[in-house]
Design a protein around this motif. Structure first.
Motif, short mmCIF file in Angstrom:
data_model
loop_
_atom_site.label_atom_id
_atom_site.label_comp_id
_atom_site.label_asym_id
_atom_site.label_seq_id
_atom_site.Cartn_x
_atom_site.Cartn_y
_atom_site.Cartn_z
N ILE A 152 0.81 -1.22 0.00
CA ILE A 152 0.00 0.00 0.00
C ILE A 152 0.84 1.27 0.00
CG2 ILE A 152 -2.07 -1.02 1.03
CD1 ILE A 152 -1.16 0.02 3.74
N CYS A 307 -7.13 1.68 11.05
CA CYS A 307 -5.91 1.65 10.22
C CYS A 307 -5.70 2.95 9.46
CB CYS A 307 -6.01 0.49 9.24
SG CYS A 307 -4.65 0.41 8.07
N ILE A 308 -4.46 3.47 9.54
CA ILE A 308 -4.13 4.69 8.78
C ILE A 308 -3.27 4.35 7.56
CG2 ILE A 308 -4.42 6.31 10.69
CD1 ILE A 308 -1.36 6.32 11.04
N CYS A 310 -0.30 2.76 6.96
CA CYS A 310 1.13 3.11 6.94
C CYS A 310 1.96 1.99 6.35
CB CYS A 310 1.60 3.43 8.35
SG CYS A 310 1.70 1.98 9.41
N GLY A 311 1.43 0.77 6.38
CA GLY A 311 2.18 -0.36 5.80
C GLY A 311 3.18 -1.01 6.74
N ALA A 312 3.29 -0.50 7.97
CA ALA A 312 4.30 -1.06 8.90
C ALA A 312 4.08 -2.54 9.16
CB ALA A 312 4.29 -0.28 10.21
N CYS A 313 2.81 -2.94 9.24
CA CYS A 313 2.53 -4.35 9.55
C CYS A 313 2.98 -5.26 8.41
CB CYS A 313 1.06 -4.56 9.88
SG CYS A 313 -0.10 -4.02 8.60
N ILE A 336 -2.99 -6.50 7.79
CA ILE A 336 -4.25 -5.75 7.92
C ILE A 336 -5.20 -6.09 6.78
CG2 ILE A 336 -3.31 -3.66 6.78
CD1 ILE A 336 -5.97 -3.73 9.58
N VAL A 368 -1.52 2.71 15.48
CA VAL A 368 -2.80 2.98 16.14
C VAL A 368 -3.21 1.79 17.01
CG1 VAL A 368 -3.71 4.73 14.59
CG2 VAL A 368 -3.97 2.33 13.99
N ILE A 372 -3.76 -6.68 15.66
CA ILE A 372 -3.83 -7.37 14.36
C ILE A 372 -3.75 -8.89 14.49
CG2 ILE A 372 -2.82 -7.51 12.04
CD1 ILE A 372 -1.60 -4.73 12.53
S1 SF4 Z 1 0.52 -1.06 10.92
FE1 SF4 Z 1 -0.89 -1.97 9.43
S2 SF4 Z 1 -2.85 -1.95 10.50
FE2 SF4 Z 1 -1.56 -0.55 11.64
S3 SF4 Z 1 -2.00 1.44 10.71
FE3 SF4 Z 1 -0.22 0.62 9.64
S4 SF4 Z 1 -1.11 -0.42 7.83
FE4 SF4 Z 1 -2.77 -0.09 9.30
#
Ligand code: SF4
Lengths: 461, 198
Positions: A152, A307-308, A310-313, A336, A368, A372
């Motif tokens: 994303i 979810c914002i 961010c792609g961290a997951c 996510i 946030v 998950i």
């Molecule tokens: S870590 Fe994943 S679930 Fe959390 S905000 Fe970022 S994209 Fe969304």
């Protein structure tokens, strides 16, 4: 992607896994992005408090969403923005088509919006004879390649620069064999500048919509959303209902978290606040549900709406890094995405909650604080109860149930297993056994626990 | 029922009982550091790819610009004191597309953020929305008294202001979409110069 529509995550991951050096490279690149996130997070002593605050703000949003949506709508209208509502993807696409058709516009420039990917807007508009050009560099690359984004935030993270060079050579006329990122980016710059200057309509996503002021915020590093929106006559912004935040000052929390979590940057290059249309121009906002209100009602899964994006997951997920974004066969891949997709179609996406080790790394990095991995675990139970278990898993589990149902069969199976490990390891260490992928199978013990226990008792006597 | 009513009704039916908004005060006081904001801004801004200059006045800015830009290129300025350039208010009614050949655009910002190098510009500061994006290079002038530590203080300062459009700009346009190698100059300006006045 029709070719992947019938394949599930393990099958698609197997395709990605054929090229081992690429898997390692993909894995290492994303881990490097994850490491940058850690460095950025550790620089802020208040990081955990920020995450907690963001999570609580989103809690408040979800508990009050209908009021905030109405408030946003009223304020946006007051600002001169035209607001539309779309119950699903189809309606979203139709609204956009109608806006273009009415003005006789047949070409549109788009900046990155995962929602339009979710709605398959490009394919739809193409069928209506409307040409859409994605202007985010990564999105443009995958668009020219005829693929969906695989991530994303980093849409073409799966592609090597040589492959991008070939794509640009074919479509944009760059020199054959050119793979220098600087030169390729310059080629795209020239090509897209021409696009920005000639398109009468621009579509963007929305990162945050502020109820209190009726404005919305778009974050990019390239400035493509602004180039498109400021030059076009009509700016259409697509937003999911969950993008709302209550007040402008809350941006001070979310903008601090978003890019630090995404790439380790302290903020995107451009955080643009659209409040009113320019003189003589129009801004339209399309507010989209597409299953979100249903997810809001699922107590175990509603947190996913925080979810914002961010792609961290994804960057931290060991499964995502080794299986590639396309293996998730859904617009939002990774942990996510595997929670969001079954809400839309439980049967089609029954495999996704199983595409996780449940290691919890995703929950640990989420800015946030979405639970998950707990939600993935819960989806598995919902999916099994609903009878949508992925086929490979059903067979294995049936075998397991059969084996465990009788002590005699259990003992015999154990013996057989140990025998196999000892005398015919190739029967276990092969591609047909999913556990063998990227693992050495353990050595089998000489005796079973039962045998050991019996012997121990004997010796004690 | 229209989609609007349907969606709102579904949301209303599915949202849970009221959860309160957290206060931001603790966060905001935590981040109100006594760091040297100019130093911090310089470090972070440079790391983000900007050229940051601490200057004594407009003459110094002019000297630097003379060195960086050849005479004859199209330069548009939103700053009265830099009087040798086309003043933005004089061209505000031209079509946005006509700025495609602008080499440099110079604008004023009344708010800069030390933690991330971002500069807040509203439509009023830009006059023409597309200008800071379409120009090949961008320069922003800010007074050091307008720097704040973090985004928390930035939004406190913006408060309830009304604007048609506003943007935090934190560097030159950039991308890392090709194998994650950072390239400066994607669609917008190829450079951002920040001039910090006393
Ligand atoms: S870590 Fe994943 S679930 Fe959390 S905000 Fe970022 S994209 Fe969304």
């Amino acid at each position: 992607m029709s070719s992947t529509a019938t394949k599930d995550h393990p099958q698609l991951a197997a395709i990605f896994n054929r090229d081992e050096p690429r898997v390692d490279w993909h894995d290492e690149t994303l881990w490097w992005v994850r490491a940058k996130r850690d460095i950025a997070a550790h620089k802020l002593p208040e990081w955990e408090l920020l995450r907690e605050t963001a999570s609580q703000i989103k809690n408040n949003v979800l508990s009050n969403l209908s009021t905030y949506l109405e408030q946003f709508e009223a304020n946006a209208i007051n600002n001169g923005i035209i607001v539309h509502w779309a119950a699903n993807a189809e309606e979203h696409n139709k609204i956009i088509y109608t806006l273009l058709e009415k003005r006789g516009i047949s070409r549109m420039v788009k900046s990155k919006s995962m929602l339009t990917e979710e709605c398959h807007l490009n394919e739809y508009l193409l069928k209506q004879g409307i040409d859409v050009i994605d202007s985010d560099l990564g999105e443009r690359i995958v668009q020219l390649a005829g693929e969906p984004p695989s991530h994303i935030v980093l849409p073409c993270i799966h592609k090597k620069k040589e492959e991008i060079g070939d794509i640009f050579h074919e479509h944009l006329g760059s020199a054959k064999g050119e793979s220098d990122p600087k030169i390729l980016t310059e080629t795209a710059r020239q090509h897209l500048r021409e696009v920005f200057l000639t398109r009468r309509a621009a579509l963007t996503g929305v990162n945050f919509a502020i109820a209190e002021t009726g404005e919305f915020v778009i974050c990019t590093n390239e400035g493509n959303a602004d180039m498109g929106a400021h030059l076009a006559e009509i700016h259409i912004a697509s937003m999911g209902i969950e993008k709302i935040i209550p007040e402008r000052k809350h941006l001070g929390v979310f903008l601090r978290l978003l890019t630090r979590s995404a790439t380790g940057q302290p903020i995107t290059t451009y955080s643009s606040h659209f409040s009113k249309p320019q003189d003589g121009k129009e801004i339209h906002v399309v507010i989209v549900d597409n299953g979100r209100s249903i997810q809001l009602g699922r107590e175990d899964f509603r947190n996913s709406l925080k979810c914002i994006r961010c792609g961290a997951c994804m960057n931290t997920c060991p499964v995502y890094r080794k299986s590639g974004g396309h293996s998730y066969h859904t617009a939002v891949a990774g942990p996510i995405g595997s929670i969001l997709a079954p809400n839309l179609d439980m049967e089609k996406y029954a495999d996704l909650p199983f595409a996780s080790t449940l290691c919890g790394s995703c929950s640990n990095v989420c800015p946030v604080k979405i639970d998950i991995h707990d939600q993935l675990y819960k989806w598995r139970q919902v999916i099994v109860k609903a009878g949508y278990t992925p086929k490979a898993k059903t067979l294995a589990m049936k075998g397991m149930a059969f084996t465990l149902s009788s002590p005699m069969i259990y003992r015999a199976a154990g013996k057989m297993g140990r025998f196999t490990f000892k005398y015919a390891p190739f029967a276990v260490n092969n591609g047909a056994n999913p556990w063998y992928k990227h693992r050495e199978m353990p050595k089998a013990p000489e005796q079973s626990f039962g045998e050991w226990y019996a012997k121990r008792k004997e010796n004690k006597k | 029922m229209s989609s609007r009513e349907n969606i709102l009704a579904a949301v209303k039916a599915n949202q849970f009982s009221q959860a309160d908004l957290p206060g931001l005060e603790v966060l905001n006081t935590l981040t109100a550091t006594n760091d040297d904001l100019v130093e911090k801004y310089k470090t972070i801004g440079s790391a983000g790819g900007s050229f940051v200059y601490e200057v004594a006045g407009y003459e110094a800015i002019q000297n630097i610009l003379h060195k960086e830009f050849k005479p004859g290129v199209k330069i548009i300025s939103g700053i009265k004191e830099l009087s040798e350039y086309t003043y933005v208010a004089d061209v505000k009614n031209e079509l946005s597309h006509s700025f495609a050949d602008v080499e440099l655009c110079i604008l004023w910002s009344g708010l800069g953020v030390a933690e991330n190098g971002a500069l807040w510009l509203t439509e009023e500061d830009m006059t023409v929305r597309v200008l800071p994006f379409i120009a090949q290079h961008l320069a922003v002038v800010i007074s050091k008294t307008n720097l704040v530590p973090t985004m928390a203080q930035a939004y406190e300062k913006i408060g309830g202001a009304t604007y048609g459009y506003g943007a935090f700009i934190s560097g030159p346009s950039k991308t890392a979409d090709i194998e994650q190698s950072l390239v400066i100059g994607a669609h917008g300006p190829r450079s951002l110069s920040v001039f910090i006045l006393p």
